[in-house]
Design a protein around this motif. Structure first.
Motif, mmCIF file in Angstrom:
data_model
loop_
_atom_site.group_PDB
_atom_site.id
_atom_site.type_symbol
_atom_site.label_atom_id
_atom_site.label_comp_id
_atom_site.label_asym_id
_atom_site.label_seq_id
_atom_site.Cartn_x
_atom_site.Cartn_y
_atom_site.Cartn_z
ATOM 1 N N UNK A 64 -0.891 -15.754 -15.634
ATOM 2 C CA UNK A 64 -1.222 -15.708 -17.069
ATOM 3 C C UNK A 64 -1.694 -14.326 -17.505
ATOM 4 N N UNK A 65 -1.368 -13.321 -16.733
ATOM 5 C CA UNK A 65 -1.781 -11.935 -17.037
ATOM 6 C C UNK A 65 -3.290 -11.772 -17.086
ATOM 7 N N UNK A 66 -4.042 -12.774 -16.597
ATOM 8 C CA UNK A 66 -5.512 -12.691 -16.613
ATOM 9 C C UNK A 66 -6.103 -12.677 -15.208
ATOM 10 N N UNK A 67 -5.331 -13.143 -14.223
ATOM 11 C CA UNK A 67 -5.776 -13.120 -12.831
ATOM 12 C C UNK A 67 -4.721 -12.405 -12.007
ATOM 13 N N UNK A 68 -5.201 -11.724 -10.965
ATOM 14 C CA UNK A 68 -4.271 -10.923 -10.178
ATOM 15 C C UNK A 68 -4.686 -10.922 -8.702
ATOM 16 N N UNK A 69 -3.715 -11.182 -7.823
ATOM 17 C CA UNK A 69 -3.951 -11.107 -6.378
ATOM 18 C C UNK A 69 -2.911 -10.164 -5.798
ATOM 19 N N UNK A 70 -3.363 -9.098 -5.121
ATOM 20 C CA UNK A 70 -2.447 -8.139 -4.527
ATOM 21 C C UNK A 70 -2.716 -7.994 -3.043
ATOM 22 N N UNK A 71 -1.635 -7.697 -2.295
ATOM 23 C CA UNK A 71 -1.704 -7.503 -0.849
ATOM 24 C C UNK A 71 -1.248 -6.085 -0.533
ATOM 25 N N UNK A 72 -2.123 -5.341 0.127
ATOM 26 C CA UNK A 72 -1.795 -3.948 0.450
ATOM 27 C C UNK A 72 -0.708 -3.900 1.512
ATOM 28 N N UNK A 73 0.046 -2.801 1.532
ATOM 29 C CA UNK A 73 1.060 -2.652 2.572
ATOM 30 C C UNK A 73 0.473 -1.905 3.761
ATOM 31 N N UNK A 74 1.276 -1.831 4.823
ATOM 32 C CA UNK A 74 0.815 -1.203 6.068
ATOM 33 C C UNK A 74 1.761 -0.088 6.492
ATOM 34 N N UNK A 75 2.309 0.600 5.533
ATOM 35 C CA UNK A 75 3.395 1.506 5.866
ATOM 36 C C UNK A 75 2.993 2.959 6.025
ATOM 37 N N UNK A 76 1.726 3.289 5.833
ATOM 38 C CA UNK A 76 1.388 4.719 5.859
ATOM 39 C C UNK A 76 1.607 5.326 7.234
#
Length: 598
Positions: free
Chosen positions: A36-48
């Motif tokens: 709903x553009x009000x909550x956000x869950x993000x997962x970082x990558x491991x590519x560095x």
């Protein structure tokens, strides 16, 4: 590898595998889920970099060797849908439905035991340089991998309640600052009670928006309930059995399942494939082709009901029949076990021996990892005490068929040979794990058998072995041999199909077995004969209707001539109650990893 095998196989599924895709894209987050553009869950990558890609490295406790983990992510890079009135937007920084692979950088993982000095959970976080000098929140959550999987599924469905509850109800929350390279090597949770935990590393709210969860990494933590003492040899011959003992120390009453797994070092690896189209129903995970997650659901077992058969099937698929063996006991209140592991048909070399205990409602409660070397047995043409039985006259053997089956106490198992002997059905009195069986179709009567056969026409001689020669005596509560004879043989020799009898050679005599003609399939007549033991058999028919003998299974118990009994798999119970087979230390672990609480 043990505990971590299980746990890694789970949490890494959720967080590591998606990270695999990160190896081919820019940006610091692989997967972003907006609700709903009000909550956000993000997962970082491991590519560095292999070592600086947002990894958690546990310390303290006891390190166990992990299998080489290769992770593949294949999925959608954008998905939009509405569920329960919520608009969900999922984006991934990957090419659409392309394989991205990453290797887990660590060869070991710490497990802990609920005793002073071995229960202190410490860790290092090696983050991306993008997060240099940032503040992070680290949560120690009392949870199981299956609950984390539920959280992941809920977020996909637009529900963040479970992730909020897990974090808000965490056992402990720490706040640390990362250094100029995005690392911190002095994170201490201290002593912890026995249980299943998950560690989450989140970017501190000072760096995020309201109702935003920025998950940098996660891993599973196991604090075992009990110490255990395992006794096993450092080496063993091929095609033999060796004894393993396990004893739980300072144990409270409970219901336990013991087990062991032996895995060749060269096969100690796992290829995980995670397929994701943005929805729960099309989320699948396999380990070397074995389904772990199917249509969004973890398969196998839960903490209250251990599906040992399912786990055994998964492990057999993963390691292959020549690279290990695995078995489980039935549930028992015994706190110790003594059993035999077979090296039948195994490759030579070093093996990881994993031994553990699983407690109903608790999960893995004890685990040990060791190394055992399997070396070739010296050739001995007259010895039959080694692996699966064999003829003393190899020149008389026309054809050989070898199989392995998992033998569990009280369960009927069928070896399907699809030959003269179509199958052998056995019901063991105890759990023996993977046991080899063999049939040898012979050119003629063995020279070692001097007894004249009964009158009639002989169709074939066959040796049948389960385990080593003589091993099956006294270990099988029932055995049935199913065999077939071509219709052409009856016509050519003027034999009445109803006259066919299966004879067993034992103690110097041919013993007729009760033989039932079970039907006709294509060009073959099919028969079935219960037998009190396994050795050399003869299929004989009579001309015309002379086959009026009604043989019965006689009590001709004994071993094949020249055989030497092998150690019997026996369980020692505090109350004198016999138990069964072996387990999978990893199993313990695998147990956790493949578990799902319904």
């Amino acid at each position: 590898m043990g505990r971590s095998y299980v746990i890694l196989f789970t949490v890494f599924i959720f967080f590591l595998i998606p990270a695999a895709a990160g190896s081919a894209m820019d940006g610091q987050y692989l997967l972003n889920i907006s609700i709903n553009s009000t909550e956000n869950v993000s997962f970082a990558n491991h590519n560095e970099s292999p070592m600086e890609g947002n990894w958690i490295k546990l310390s303290g406790g006891t390190p166990v060797t992990l299998p080489a983990l290769n992770l593949v992510f294949n999925g959608v890079n954008s998905s939009n849908f509405t569920r329960s009135g919520k608009t969900i937007n999922i984006t991934a920084s990957v090419d659409n439905y392309s394989d991205y692979m990453i290797e887990y950088p660590y060869s070991s993982h710490s497990i802990y035991t609920n005793v002073s000095g071995n229960n202190e959970v410490n860790l290092s976080f090696f983050g991306s340089s993008h997060f240099a000098d940032c503040n992070i929140d680290i949560y120690l959550v009392s949870s199981t991998p299956d609950e984390v999987w539920d959280m992941f599924n809920d977020v996909i469905d637009g529900n963040t309640t479970l992730i909020r509850n897990l974090i808000n109800d965490s056992e402990k929350k720490l706040n640390y600052s990362l250094n100029s390279t995005g690392d911190n090597s002095s994170i201490r949770f201290g002593p912890q009670q026995a249980g299943n935990y998950v560690i989450f590393v989140l970017l501190n709210s000072s760096h995020t928006n309201t109702n935003e969860y920025s998950i940098l990494s996660a891993t599973a933590v196991q604090v075992l309930k009990y110490e255990s003492v395992v006794t096993a040899p450092s080496k063993a011959k091929t095609n033999h059995f060796f004894n393993v003992k396990i004893k739980l120390t300072d144990v409270k009453e409970g219901n336990y399942t013991f087990g062991a797994i032996m895995i060749h070092k060269d096969a100690y690896e796992a290829r995980l494939r995670f397929e994701f189209n943005g929805t729960r129903d099309q989320t699948n995970l396999t380990i070397d082709g074995a389904d772990i997650v199917e249509k969004g659901e973890l398969t196998g077992i839960n903490l209250n009901s251990l599906n040992t058969k399912k786990l055994q099937e998964i492990i057999e698929t993963v390691i292959g029949p020549e690279n290990g063996t695995v078995s489980f006991t039935d549930e028992t209140d015994s706190t110790r076990a003594f059993f035999s592991l077979t090296t039948n048909d195994l490759n030579t070399g070093d093996y990881y021996l994993l031994v553990g205990a699983y407690e109903s409602g608790e999960g893995l409660v004890a685990f040990n990892q060791d190394i055992i070397n399997i070396y070739p047995s010296p050739p001995s043409p007259h010895s039959s005490s080694g692996g699966v039985g064999h003829s003393d006259e190899p020149g008389n053997v026309e054809k050989t068929v070898n199989l392995r089956k998992y033998l569990k106490a009280g369960d009927s198992s069928t070896y399907n040979f699809n030959n003269v002997v179509t199958s052998v059905e056995v019901t063991p009195d105890k759990t023996y794990g993977l046991v080899a069986a063999k049939i040898e179709v012979l050119h003629g009567q063995p020279a070692s058998i001097t007894t004249e056969p009964p009158a009639g026409e002989i169709y074939n001689y066959v040796n049948v072995f389960v385990g080593t020669s003589g091993w099956s005596e006294g270990k099988l509560s029932s055995s049935v041999i199913n065999f077939q004879v071509p219709a052409s043989w009856f016509k050519e020799n003027n034999i009445d199909p109803a006259s066919v009898i299966l004879y067993r050679h034992h103690n110097g005599n041919w013993h007729p077995l009760k033989t039932t003609m079970s039907g006709q399939a294509g060009r073959y007549y099919q028969y079935s004969s219960p037998t009190p033991g396994l050795s050399t058999f003869m299929i004989l028919g009579s001309v015309g209707d002379s086959g009026d003998v009604e043989p019965v299974a006689t009590p001709d118990l004994g071993t094949v001539a020249g055989s030497t009994p092998t150690p019997e798999a026996t369980w020692i119970s505090d109350k004198g109650i016999p138990g069964f087979g072996l387990l999978l230390g990893i199993m313990g672990v695998l147990i956790a990893v493949y578990s799902r609480r319904k």
